[in-house]
Design a protein around this motif. Structure first.
Motif, mmCIF file in Angstrom:
data_model
loop_
_atom_site.group_PDB
_atom_site.id
_atom_site.type_symbol
_atom_site.label_atom_id
_atom_site.label_comp_id
_atom_site.label_asym_id
_atom_site.label_seq_id
_atom_site.Cartn_x
_atom_site.Cartn_y
_atom_site.Cartn_z
ATOM 1 N N VAL A 80 0.838 -1.208 0.000
ATOM 2 C CA VAL A 80 0.000 0.000 0.000
ATOM 3 C C VAL A 80 0.870 1.254 0.000
ATOM 4 O O VAL A 80 0.583 2.245 -0.695
ATOM 5 C CB VAL A 80 -0.955 -0.012 1.216
ATOM 6 C CG1 VAL A 80 -1.673 1.331 1.332
ATOM 7 C CG2 VAL A 80 -1.964 -1.143 1.095
ATOM 8 N N LEU A 81 1.956 1.209 0.778
ATOM 9 C CA LEU A 81 2.873 2.364 0.818
ATOM 10 C C LEU A 81 3.503 2.608 -0.547
ATOM 11 O O LEU A 81 3.665 3.762 -0.962
ATOM 12 C CB LEU A 81 3.963 2.122 1.863
ATOM 13 C CG LEU A 81 3.548 2.284 3.330
ATOM 14 C CD1 LEU A 81 4.705 1.914 4.246
ATOM 15 C CD2 LEU A 81 3.102 3.717 3.589
ATOM 16 N N LEU A 82 3.860 1.523 -1.251
ATOM 17 C CA LEU A 82 4.434 1.692 -2.588
ATOM 18 C C LEU A 82 3.453 2.374 -3.537
ATOM 19 O O LEU A 82 3.826 3.261 -4.318
ATOM 20 C CB LEU A 82 4.853 0.335 -3.158
ATOM 21 C CG LEU A 82 6.108 -0.316 -2.563
ATOM 22 C CD1 LEU A 82 6.325 -1.697 -3.184
ATOM 23 C CD2 LEU A 82 7.328 0.565 -2.812
ATOM 24 N N ALA A 86 3.901 6.104 -5.223
ATOM 25 C CA ALA A 86 3.841 6.300 -6.672
ATOM 26 C C ALA A 86 2.860 7.406 -7.039
ATOM 27 O O ALA A 86 3.149 8.269 -7.881
ATOM 28 C CB ALA A 86 3.453 4.991 -7.360
ATOM 29 N N VAL A 87 1.682 7.418 -6.383
ATOM 30 C CA VAL A 87 0.662 8.424 -6.696
ATOM 31 C C VAL A 87 1.134 9.817 -6.278
ATOM 32 O O VAL A 87 1.067 10.782 -7.049
ATOM 33 C CB VAL A 87 -0.669 8.070 -6.000
ATOM 34 C CG1 VAL A 87 -1.670 9.208 -6.163
ATOM 35 C CG2 VAL A 87 -1.236 6.776 -6.563
ATOM 36 N N THR A 92 3.170 15.312 -7.488
ATOM 37 C CA THR A 92 4.069 16.406 -7.121
ATOM 38 C C THR A 92 5.134 16.648 -8.196
ATOM 39 O O THR A 92 5.509 17.800 -8.463
ATOM 40 C CB THR A 92 4.752 16.110 -5.781
ATOM 41 O OG1 THR A 92 5.349 14.808 -5.816
ATOM 42 C CG2 THR A 92 3.754 16.177 -4.645
ATOM 43 N N THR A 93 5.612 15.567 -8.823
ATOM 44 C CA THR A 93 6.598 15.740 -9.900
ATOM 45 C C THR A 93 5.991 16.499 -11.070
ATOM 46 O O THR A 93 6.617 17.411 -11.629
ATOM 47 C CB THR A 93 7.117 14.378 -10.375
ATOM 48 O OG1 THR A 93 7.752 13.706 -9.290
ATOM 49 C CG2 THR A 93 8.115 14.551 -11.517
ATOM 50 N N THR A 94 4.771 16.139 -11.423
ATOM 51 C CA THR A 94 4.091 16.846 -12.518
ATOM 52 C C THR A 94 3.921 18.319 -12.205
ATOM 53 O O THR A 94 4.196 19.191 -13.041
ATOM 54 C CB THR A 94 2.716 16.208 -12.790
ATOM 55 O OG1 THR A 94 2.890 14.832 -13.140
ATOM 56 C CG2 THR A 94 2.002 16.927 -13.911
ATOM 57 N N LEU A 95 3.480 18.618 -10.970
ATOM 58 C CA LEU A 95 3.278 20.004 -10.581
ATOM 59 C C LEU A 95 4.599 20.770 -10.568
ATOM 60 O O LEU A 95 4.685 21.902 -11.065
ATOM 61 C CB LEU A 95 2.627 20.056 -9.193
ATOM 62 C CG LEU A 95 2.311 21.454 -8.634
ATOM 63 C CD1 LEU A 95 1.373 22.200 -9.572
ATOM 64 C CD2 LEU A 95 1.697 21.345 -7.242
#
Length: 603
Positions: A80-82, A86-87, A92-95
């Motif tokens: 679940v943490l993985l 990822a989400v 945040t990377t996109t932003l």
């Protein structure tokens, strides 16, 4: 500051290139207005990278769970943490990348605007010495390379550097010995980067110069195709173009070989680093200092560095190419900001050029005081020319070819800076103070109305029709397929030279300057359209001070005063009738011109 102007094998003096320090300073100036956007984007990318670093410890935890033989249910939380990592990292990377990209596009737009603004204000003689190819290469190739770096290299570089720094920190948190093992790859990487940078900067700068020389040769060959064919010079020009193309290709191949050597050295660094981390993990697990999962996480951390480290180092290729292009663009902007100073002559101190002044005097609209100009050492064109134009006076400037008429006209118009001397021109009171119209008229792509509004953006359709009517162009303008809405210029309705010149004169009327300078503005019309254009020019100049470089002496007859230039000096000045009867240089010009008209067949 800029480096001295390089000289291509064309023999022309190319535009200067900014030094690395000046280029960095210019880049800081461009970014400064958007510091907030830069800091926000960088902060979001830091958060995105930090979140992404949770993947390796979670995978290590999974390894420990499996190695210890624990129930399968214990894997639920790590999985679940993985997914959550990822989400969150994706969002945040996109932003963050979006904000960095917006920063890059904003800075790029600012750079383009500044470059175009400064390039349009470059001294005409400086452009002539450099040739069109050099400026064209900077406007196209260099701007394109900087744009590509901004759109792709800048966001990727920012993300890669952050990933490297944070990953090294994460290795230290696992065990500082993992960090020390990973750092064994750094010397090889630094030496590789140094080896590459020292060769790439010079190589890419040479490549830009070679491309500029190639474009210059192509422009000269294509532009003078009729002359080339007429003199049977096709073979020589083809060989010259091929030679400069071969030089450009040779430099390109050298850059390819440089990049291949660069990649090879990077692979060696990766092998050394990963081997060191695996060996360190083996010893630490054997000694019970860390678990198998921790050693796995360390190996995964170093493996994850392959991408960002290689990307950062590989992007040095784009960075060096973009830096070379940026230095060439900054060199142009700096050249326009700092007018060139005359070189001192042997045995004499260099005279100081006094800035162009403005005055609101109604007695003397324009005063030229001891103006001299030279297109480089040993190429004087004007010699201490002094001239006064009274308000509302029309002065015709005549003389043989090479007398300096066009140079003086450009100096009076403010397009050209004199080497020495002063020019006092009308003060601007809201309208344009000076407008220069030459025989080289450009019809801009767009509707006829848009072309006219370049001179006065707020002009109404009635204003446009009035201006066209003033220069006797309204009839043909309204007869166009769509009237004022007809598209003209490249790809649009073609205007012949006479109509294009009338369009330029209509723009002059709309601009309504206090001083109008016409440099052989009726020369391109040919004998058929000369009379119409002279009437249009006379109407456009009505009520304003004017300096007219006379292509035909009928313009001198209509002027209030005639000024005769010989070898860059004023040798006569006075009304047409007086100079014609004085049996001086003007009388000789008049007799020669009148005789040629008498002998010429009636068109």
């Amino acid at each position: 500051m800029t480096t001295p102007s390089p000289t291509a094998d064309t023999g022309v003096e190319l535009l200067p290139i900014a030094t690395p320090a000046r280029t960095r300073a210019a880049l800081r100036t461009l970014i400064r207005p958007d510091r907030g956007l830069a800091l926000t984007g960088l902060g979001i990318l830091v958060a995105a990278t930090a979140v992404g670093l949770l993947v390796q410890p979670v995978l290590g935890r999974i390894v420990d769970i499996v190695a210890d033989g624990r129930p399968a249910g214990d894997l639920t939380l790590p999985v679940v943490l993985l997914v959550a990592v990822a989400v969150v990292q994706g969002l945040t990377t996109t932003l963050g990348l979006t904000r960095i990209a917006r920063l890059g596009e904003t800075v790029l737009a600012r750079l383009r605007e500044r470059f175009v603004e400064r390039a349009l204000n470059l001294p005409a003689d400086r452009l002539e010495r450099a040739g069109a190819g050099d400026l064209t290469a900077r406007v196209t190739g260099d701007v394109a390379r900087v744009a590509e770096a901004v759109r792709s290299a800048l966001p990727e570089m920012a993300r890669s550097v952050l990933a490297i720094l944070l990953t090294l920190g994460a290795l230290a948190l696992l065990d500082v010995r993992f960090l020390l093992a990973a750092l064994l790859a750094v010397p090889v990487q630094l030496l590789t980067a140094r080896w590459y940078v020292r060769r790439a900067l010079t190589l890419y700068a040479d490549q830009r110069v070679a491309n500029g020389a190639q474009q210059q040769q192509l422009l000269e060959t294509i532009g003078g195709a009729v002359t080339v064919r007429g003199h049977r010079l096709e073979e020589q020009h083809t060989e010259r173009s091929a030679g400069r193309s071969r030089k450009a290709v040779d430099l390109t191949m050298r850059s390819v070989n440089l990049v291949l050597g660069f990649y090879g050295r990077l692979h060696i660094a990766e092998y050394i680093g990963l081997a060191a981390v695996l060996i360190a993990g083996f010893w630490l697990v054997r000694d019970g200092a860390v678990s198998i999962g921790t050693a796995t996480a360390a190996a995964l951390y170093f493996h994850s560095l392959f991408g960002p480290v290689n990307a950062a180092l590989v992007l040095l290729d784009d960075a060096q190419s973009a830096a070379a292009g940026l230095a060439r663009l900054v060199g142009v902007t700096d050249l326009a900001e700092q007018p060139e100073q005359p070189e001192p002559t042997a045995g004499k101190a260099a005279p100081v050029s006094v800035p162009r002044q403005r005055t609101a005097s109604s007695e003397a609209a324009v005063t030229v005081h001891e103006v001299s100009h030279a297109y480089g050492p040993g190429r004087p064109v004007l010699h201490e020319v002094s001239l006064t134009l009274k308000a509302g006076e029309h002065v015709a400037l005549v003389g043989t070819s090479g007398a300096g008429k066009s140079t003086l006209a450009r100096i009076v118009a403010g397009v050209q800076q004199p080497t020495t001397g002063t020019v006092t021109a009308p003060a601007s009171t809201g309208e344009t103070s000076v407008v220069l119209v030459t025989q080289e008229v450009h019809v801009f792509t767009g509707t006829l109305a848009e072309d006219l509004r370049l001179a006065r953006p707020d002009a109404t359709d009635a204003d446009l029709r009035t201006a066209l009517s003033t220069v006797y162009a309204l009839d043909w303008a309204e007869a166009l397929p769509d009237g004022l809405a007809t598209v003209v210029g490249e790809g649009g309705h073609r205007l012949d030279p006479a109509r294009a010149q009338q369009l330029a004169l209509a723009r002059l009327v709309l601009a309504d300057p206090a001083l109008a300078v016409l440099d052989e503005a009726t020369a391109e019309a040919g004998s058929a359209g000369a009379r119409v254009l002279e009437r249009s020019a006379e109407a456009a100049l009505a009520g304003r001070t004017a300096l007219v470089v006379a292509h035909r002496l009928t313009q001198a007859v209509a002027a209030d005063r005639v000024v005769v230039l010989e070898a860059g000096r004023v040798v006569e000045s006075g009304p047409h009738d007086e100079l014609r009867d004085a049996d001086g240089p003007y009388a000789a010009l008049w007799r020669a011109w009148s005789g040629s008209r008498t002998r010429a067949p009636h068109p």
